[in-house]
Design an enzyme around this catalytic site. Structure first.
Site, PDB file in Angstrom:
ATOM      1  N   ILE A 484       0.824  -1.209   0.000  1.00  0.00           N
ATOM      2  CA  ILE A 484       0.000   0.000   0.000  1.00  0.00           C
ATOM      3  C   ILE A 484       0.856   1.255   0.000  1.00  0.00           C
ATOM      4  O   ILE A 484       0.349   2.350   0.213  1.00  0.00           O
ATOM      5  CB  ILE A 484      -0.978   0.020   1.199  1.00  0.00           C
ATOM      6  CG1 ILE A 484      -0.218  -0.098   2.526  1.00  0.00           C
ATOM      7  CG2 ILE A 484      -1.980  -1.089   1.085  1.00  0.00           C
ATOM      8  CD1 ILE A 484      -1.112   0.198   3.722  1.00  0.00           C
ATOM      9  N   GLY A 485       2.142   1.083  -0.262  1.00  0.00           N
ATOM     10  CA  GLY A 485       2.984   2.255  -0.430  1.00  0.00           C
ATOM     11  C   GLY A 485       4.049   2.408   0.642  1.00  0.00           C
ATOM     12  O   GLY A 485       4.869   3.311   0.577  1.00  0.00           O
ATOM     13  N   GLY A 487       6.426   0.142   1.541  1.00  0.00           N
ATOM     14  CA  GLY A 487       7.711  -0.522   1.335  1.00  0.00           C
ATOM     15  C   GLY A 487       7.772  -1.923   1.901  1.00  0.00           C
ATOM     16  O   GLY A 487       8.861  -2.447   2.124  1.00  0.00           O
ATOM     17  N   SER A 527      -0.949  -1.170  11.608  1.00  0.00           N
ATOM     18  CA  SER A 527       0.525  -1.134  11.669  1.00  0.00           C
ATOM     19  C   SER A 527       1.099  -2.529  11.818  1.00  0.00           C
ATOM     20  O   SER A 527       1.949  -2.784  12.669  1.00  0.00           O
ATOM     21  CB  SER A 527       0.979  -0.245  12.834  1.00  0.00           C
ATOM     22  OG  SER A 527       0.428   1.044  12.716  1.00  0.00           O
ATOM     23  N   ARG A 528       0.643  -3.455  10.967  1.00  0.00           N
ATOM     24  CA  ARG A 528       0.939  -4.857  11.214  1.00  0.00           C
ATOM     25  C   ARG A 528       1.718  -5.578  10.132  1.00  0.00           C
ATOM     26  O   ARG A 528       2.054  -6.755  10.312  1.00  0.00           O
ATOM     27  CB  ARG A 528      -0.360  -5.602  11.427  1.00  0.00           C
ATOM     28  CG  ARG A 528      -1.318  -5.573  10.228  1.00  0.00           C
ATOM     29  CD  ARG A 528      -2.605  -6.281  10.573  1.00  0.00           C
ATOM     30  NE  ARG A 528      -3.080  -5.788  11.833  1.00  0.00           N
ATOM     31  CZ  ARG A 528      -3.828  -6.498  12.690  1.00  0.00           C
ATOM     32  NH1 ARG A 528      -4.209  -7.711  12.381  1.00  0.00           N
ATOM     33  NH2 ARG A 528      -4.208  -5.985  13.829  1.00  0.00           N
ATOM     34  N   LYS A 714       7.957  -3.624  16.296  1.00  0.00           N
ATOM     35  CA  LYS A 714       6.596  -3.202  16.598  1.00  0.00           C
ATOM     36  C   LYS A 714       6.132  -2.364  15.400  1.00  0.00           C
ATOM     37  O   LYS A 714       6.893  -2.142  14.476  1.00  0.00           O
ATOM     38  CB  LYS A 714       6.570  -2.375  17.887  1.00  0.00           C
ATOM     39  CG  LYS A 714       7.069  -3.158  19.112  1.00  0.00           C
ATOM     40  CD  LYS A 714       6.785  -2.466  20.434  1.00  0.00           C
ATOM     41  CE  LYS A 714       7.775  -1.362  20.735  1.00  0.00           C
ATOM     42  NZ  LYS A 714       7.671  -0.861  22.145  1.00  0.00           N
ATOM     43  N   GLY A 715       4.895  -1.952  15.397  1.00  0.00           N
ATOM     44  CA  GLY A 715       4.369  -1.225  14.236  1.00  0.00           C
ATOM     45  C   GLY A 715       4.792   0.228  14.200  1.00  0.00           C
ATOM     46  O   GLY A 715       5.183   0.812  15.214  1.00  0.00           O
ATOM     47  N   GLU A 718       1.019   3.981  12.128  1.00  0.00           N
ATOM     48  CA  GLU A 718       0.014   4.899  12.645  1.00  0.00           C
ATOM     49  C   GLU A 718       0.506   5.868  13.719  1.00  0.00           C
ATOM     50  O   GLU A 718       0.058   7.025  13.747  1.00  0.00           O
ATOM     51  CB  GLU A 718      -1.174   4.078  13.167  1.00  0.00           C
ATOM     52  CG  GLU A 718      -1.883   3.380  12.002  1.00  0.00           C
ATOM     53  CD  GLU A 718      -2.803   2.266  12.427  1.00  0.00           C
ATOM     54  OE1 GLU A 718      -4.008   2.424  12.270  1.00  0.00           O
ATOM     55  OE2 GLU A 718      -2.303   1.231  12.924  1.00  0.00           O
TER      56      GLU A 718
END
Lengths: 767, 767
Positions: A484-485, A487, A527-528, A714-715, A718
């Protein structure tokens, strides 16, 4: 009847827990700032989005949407539309198939907001489709509608459900300790009210898909955040088995939460294609993006905090009213939440109350940092206010109430680098707090502000990936992710390359096809992508390496445990050490490739996984025009290991700027009488442009190694947005000495506040 | 450093030898006549071929081809072409990149046949590209050329290589026994000469591809018989690692051998795309198909047979001269072979001599039944002639010399159903031999003929496939095959469904992408898709089932060996027996799917794998017009188990009709002075149409179960063509009593033979 050489108990190979790699300094590829793989294609226009897909015989679809906020369609006249040249198929609620899906059908004669789907057409050209959609006339029986949550909560408001307009019939409540006791123990109790407005996701590529039936199989090229979630949703909605649905996605031009899972347009495109026997392309216009692709919920907050004079938080009450749209079934975590309030500080007595209020407006949906942004934009401004009232330096106040253990479950954190974020960020920023309104040059005030971030991690979820070793020694990751952009392709290549001991250029990643990839993630939300997909890819690479070293050991006449791989060489630790190129071994495979299957194996019991960060911001406020300019920002983040600092930097920059939009510019302006959005285009709904971005946007890594998964991540998608608002609002206060508690902080609010200072009045209840 | 629960010695799960399923009657799905999955899409125009691919910004390519048969390009003028609006890139030998590939570069100033690639252009539109290609003027230094193999073998023919015009410097020779001894033991030795002409593959979809660079990766949508072979070829030609090349193919509109592996247009398209920074579509015109997409080699045969008066073959000498084109490196099995002669009969003394003769014509390439068709078209006519000379009924003569063991290696066959083909075919046909020229009505003669088939199998080759079980209990086969029109998708679904105990509708097949599929086959040639892919898919399904039953056993509290699957139900053989739907177990997997990897495990040591068949044909010959009409045919085939009789029937019908083309209509007409093909279009190069097909085309299954692989199959793609020619020629002889030994048997040859019967003269050497 048949034989196998495998022990019967083994289900998956390669799903064991793997020890962490250790510090990034010892690694070859992970931790390196490698440019995003699709970058060049995107800037040269070569990247193919679903928007670009052209199929032979393809038709164009368009949707007829409700012009009423609430009502029933009593008549649809399609005669004029049917006569427009090129029109092939018209769908209305009358001829729409009955599908097994729950809730409102994709087309229905019941309408609950302006923009809801009523009918659809497919035609040879896009102009013909839109002309036909406009030519369809709809007659409504109007019902009384409620547009604003405040109005919906009034006693005599028209009820949207038999149980009224509060989703679930009443607030969701969280309590710890005893709020009365906490307020009694306080020296002072403060209460303020805050508000955030609707923010639209506004992806560059609009929402839409191309649907095509291949025999019994539906193939959908979709602009999505996750091919598997759309596939699963379509299977359920159409009553098809999973093997008959294929969702394809090469690149997505942004989603930010609005492109997860099934939408009405997927079903409409599939039915238009089935009826017409042709592929159908159905994409939203920008206007439809605003009125029908969902958005971040607007929210109203009351925060009441009890403190001792020494700066100790004794109690927190946080009430949030969120606008939930018309659908009681559709109320999810998008609408309101105080999760960050709960986790951020060591406060013994707390109560949160969440009201999800039904209105005749489109449903909100998670938007980058959903509920967390609304929560922290307000709560971290409140914290700043408390510090100010107590005359404590705001960073010191935060450190004073720092939670070493997680205050919700009383668990230790898998890692917590918030203190490092504060200290490193303050040092790099040159943080030196000063009293409000003291730095001024002509009409221009300057101020600095700070905001903290806490955001939930992805704990125990499943993930699966494949790594294939080819016979020339290169590798192929097969992962069910969407690009989704951010990377993800580059990051997963780095992780596989690290584990395999190969140069990253020798690893490619195949993704974006629901039928050839496992569920690495079902969709790219929360954020996964790295936190779920990374450990699965590493496990798959580990398993592929195990097979490779087994093969190498046979060829070299040693045992596999003496072998390792570095720089595409298999190293035998014997005396003398020997090096054999990987491709010399893989060549022996011929056409039987090594295929490693790996699953994520999280370690989260008794552990709380949260990401952290701190933003330091300097703004300039022009008292004549009311304009706010963010001069510089230092964003320090604890997201565990940064697999790729360049991409992490991009995430933080993008998130911070989108957060600036929510803090300073973006809001939906509604006509509350008819429920129509008045600024449904990019000329009047303003998002930050490159001219609005701070000249200095410094990004800092807290350098934690998280313990909840094998790659220590971790994410990070967001938190940067979540942390933008309060830091900016606090800096504005520090500049002009007036609080603006209603986002976005637009010039009119600045000017009103400066000229009518009573507006800033916060209620203050002395004990 | 890391742990795993797997024993170190296990490389692949699921690669054990599996026992055969046994007779088809006991099976649920395999053996059933299920329609081809892509059939509806193809007849409705929805199937997407590489020809249909449209990409944003795509350019169109065209190739400038040599007008000379042999020479050196001394000047290329591109000025006029460069000024044509829309022209973006022009490639000539001067600006073509130096690539690591061997042999002639894809564009070169050395030309060796009319049609060879010299230059290329890419332009915004197809007309602009072709106009530019025509506008490029080329000056040549001409070299002496040789066009026909007979001319090339003359002592003073211009030499194409320093060692002359015979590839390899001399004939390839095979001998068994002693030919002199065999001829000495014979009562009579006969010698006849035969000839076959160039047959073009003529796929409906022309050759070509769309090339597009995505960052460092080359993506090619290709009309191909195998994505992996093209990928491997491109990697070598461009010096790229395998992970940077992706070849995609959804459907191929025919190939018949001409779309295997790398061609100059792949490289040219890739370079045009790289230079222009845009996707480039490069497809051949129909004229280019004829002059530059290769073809079946023309061949000249001398067959000398020694027989005893009782009908026993004592010796066979078979000399073949094949036309090899200009490239000594390019000489492969396409040019000439007598493999069928070697295997078909029990003849103790044999010698074959194969001359591969270099000429300035395009190189041949395998064409459906390569060399076997040329061989058997002639050899099985010779057998008929021998029977006639000896006054033995032709079927009886064949049975008299039947080989029970393979006469080349003296091995037993993995299966041999030729006798069943003879007997079953003769019975259904109503075979009753009658003397030549005895059935006549007016100018119309009728005759019957018989031809036998032997064709090599695919013995010990590797193959690998995946089967994924989804959480709703449906399955996904992932196989590296190409769907060239024969129904491989359907067949592999049947095989997986059978092994998994699922309805075939619950199994889908993903294929046609080199980066997400294993090497199930590298390309779909040599009648191998089912024989290689089928066992690998079965093994993968077996392994997926093993994992499923392990999971089910845990859930049900039993041991896996008490469980089996039928009709999507897991059956526990306990008392009482229990049935549990598969999806109830798979649902427990959540997002960790079952992924079974399987490899083909052939059993071929000491075993000869050959397919067999017999064709029985009735023709009508009009002595006035010379027209031949095939009235009916019975085609009996031993291809092992028929996984899908409907698709087997299609293969046989298609192959027989294409063989009719070679026997009756198709030939390249060359101007031998300049090496130009004169009939390079479909108006003058005739292929069979639906009006030419026999009204009765009966297909019979010899019902053998082959022992060389776990699903008991042999190939069926090529034998039906191979068996068409001699049966037709023998029937023509039986009709008119005159032998035509030079294919195609066109009306002019019939009329010449009837009016000048001396032409039929075969030399007859009495001992």
């Amino acid at each position: 009847m048949a034989q196998t050489s495998m022990p019967e108990h083994i289900l998956h190979v390669g799903n064991a827990w793997l020890e962490s790699w250790g510090p990034s300094e010892t690694l070859q590829t992970v931790g390196k700032a490698i440019p995003k793989r699709s970058g060049l294609d995107k800037v040269t226009g070569r990247a193919r989005y679903a928007f670009d897909v052209q199929l032979p015989g393809m038709l164009y679809g368009a949707i007829v949407r409700s012009m009423e906020a609430r009502g029933r369609v009593v008549a649809i006249d399609t005669d004029r539309a049917a006569q427009i040249p090129g029109v092939r198929t018209i769908l209305t609620p009358a001829n729409f198939p009955t599908l097994p899906s729950q809730g409102r059908p994709a087309l229905s004669d019941q309408v609950r907001f302006v923009g809801e789907e009523i009918a659809a057409v497919a035609a040879d050209t896009e102009p013909a489709a839109h002309e036909a959609a406009r030519a369809i006339t709809v007659k409504y029986e109007k019902y009384p509608a409620v547009i604003e949550p405040e109005a919906a909560m009034q006693p005599f408001a028209p009820p949207l459900t038999p149980t009224g307009n509060i989703g679930g019939g009443g607030p969701e409540i969280y309590e710890r300790g005893n709020i009365q006791q906490g307020e009694a123990e306080a020296d002072v109790v403060y209460e303020w009210r805050y508000a955030t407005e609707v923010q639209h996701h506004n992806p560059l590529e609009p929402h839409g898909c191309v649907a095509s039936w291949h025999g019994q199989e539906l193939v959908l090229w979709d602009s999505t955040q996750g091919v598997h979630m759309v596939k699963d949703g379509l299977a359920q909605a159409l009553g098809l088995p999973l093997n008959r649905i294929r969702v394809i996605n090469e690149h997505t031009g942004g989603g930010f939460g609005s492109k997860n899972g099934l939408k009405p347009y997927h079903i409409i495109a599939a039915v238009l294609s089935q009826r017409s026997g042709r592929p159908v392309r159905l994409f939203m216009t920008r206007e439809e993006e605003f009125i029908a692709s969902h958005h971040r919920a607007k929210s109203r907050h009351i925060i009441r905090a009890g403190v001792k004079q020494d700066g100790t938080l004794t109690s927190l009450y946080h009430q949030i009213v969120g606008q939930a749209g018309p659908d009681p079934e559709g109320i999810r975590m998008a609408v309101a939440g105080a999760d960050c309030t709960k986790h951020l500080y060591q406060c013994p007595h707390m109560k949160t109350e969440l009201y999800k209020v039904l209105t005749n407006t489109q449903s909100p949906i998670p938007c980058r940092g959903p509920t967390a942004a609304e929560d922290l934009f307000c709560f971290e401004q409140c914290i700043d206010e408390l510090a100010h009232e107590l005359k404590i330096e705001p960073l010191a106040f935060r450190l004073q109430n720092y939670a070493e253990m997680d205050p919700v479950a009383n668990h230790p954190y898998s890692s917590k680098g918030l203190k490092a974020c504060y200290e490193y960020g303050a040092r790099v920023f040159g943080w030196q707090w000063r009293p409000p309104g003291t730095v001024r040059e002509g009409s221009k005030y300057r101020g600095i502000g700070l905001g903290s971030i806490v955001f939930h991690g992805t704990a125990g979820e499943q993930s699966e990936a494949l790594v294939i070793l080819q016979n020339d020694g290169t590798a192929q990751v097969v992962a069910g992710i969407a690009e989704i952009g951010v990377g993800a392709e580059t990051i997963l290549a780095q992780i596989a390359a690290e584990e395999l001991g190969l140069p990253v250029a020798h690893v490619s990643v195949r993704y974006g096809d629901s039928q050839t990839t496992p569920y690495t993630i079902n969709s790219s939300y929360g954020s996964r992508t790295t936190t779920l997909g990374g450990p699965a890819v590493r496990a798959a690479a580990f398993e592929a390496k195990r097979q490779l070293l087994t093969l190498a050991a046979r060829e070299l006449g040693v045992t596999p445990d003496t072998l390792s791989i570095k720089e595409a060489q298999i190293i035998d630790q014997g005396t003398p050490p020997r090096r054999t190129p990987v491709r010399e071994i893989t060549r022996k495979m011929g056409r039987e490739l090594i295929i490693g299957v790996g699953t994520r194996h999280p370690k989260v019991e008794g552990m709380e996984v949260q990401t952290f960060g701190a933003h330091f911001v300097e703004v300039e406020v022009d008292a004549t025009t009311g304009q706010v300019r963010v001069l510089r920002a230092v964003c320090a983040h604890d997201a565990g290991r940064w697999v790729n600092p360049l991409l992490a930097e991009s995430q933080i920059q993008g998130g911070f700027i989108q957060g600036m939009g929510m803090a300073l510019y973006e809001e939906r302006i509604m006509d509350p009488r008819v429920g129509m959005m008045l600024n449904n285009h990019m000329h009047e709904y303003l998002i930050p442009t490159i001219l609005d971005t701070p000249e200095q946007l410094v990004v800092l890594d807290a350098q934690t190694l998280d313990q909840s998964n094998s790659i220590n991540v971790k994410g990070l998608g967001e938190p940067p947005l979540v942390g933008a608002g309060a830091a900016i609002a606090n800096a504005i206060y520090n500049a002009i000495g007036v609080r603006i508690r209603h986002y976005p902080i637009t010039p009119d609010k600045i000017l009103t506040a400066l000229h009518h200072p009573t507006v800033r009045g916060a209620s203050r209840r002395e004990q």
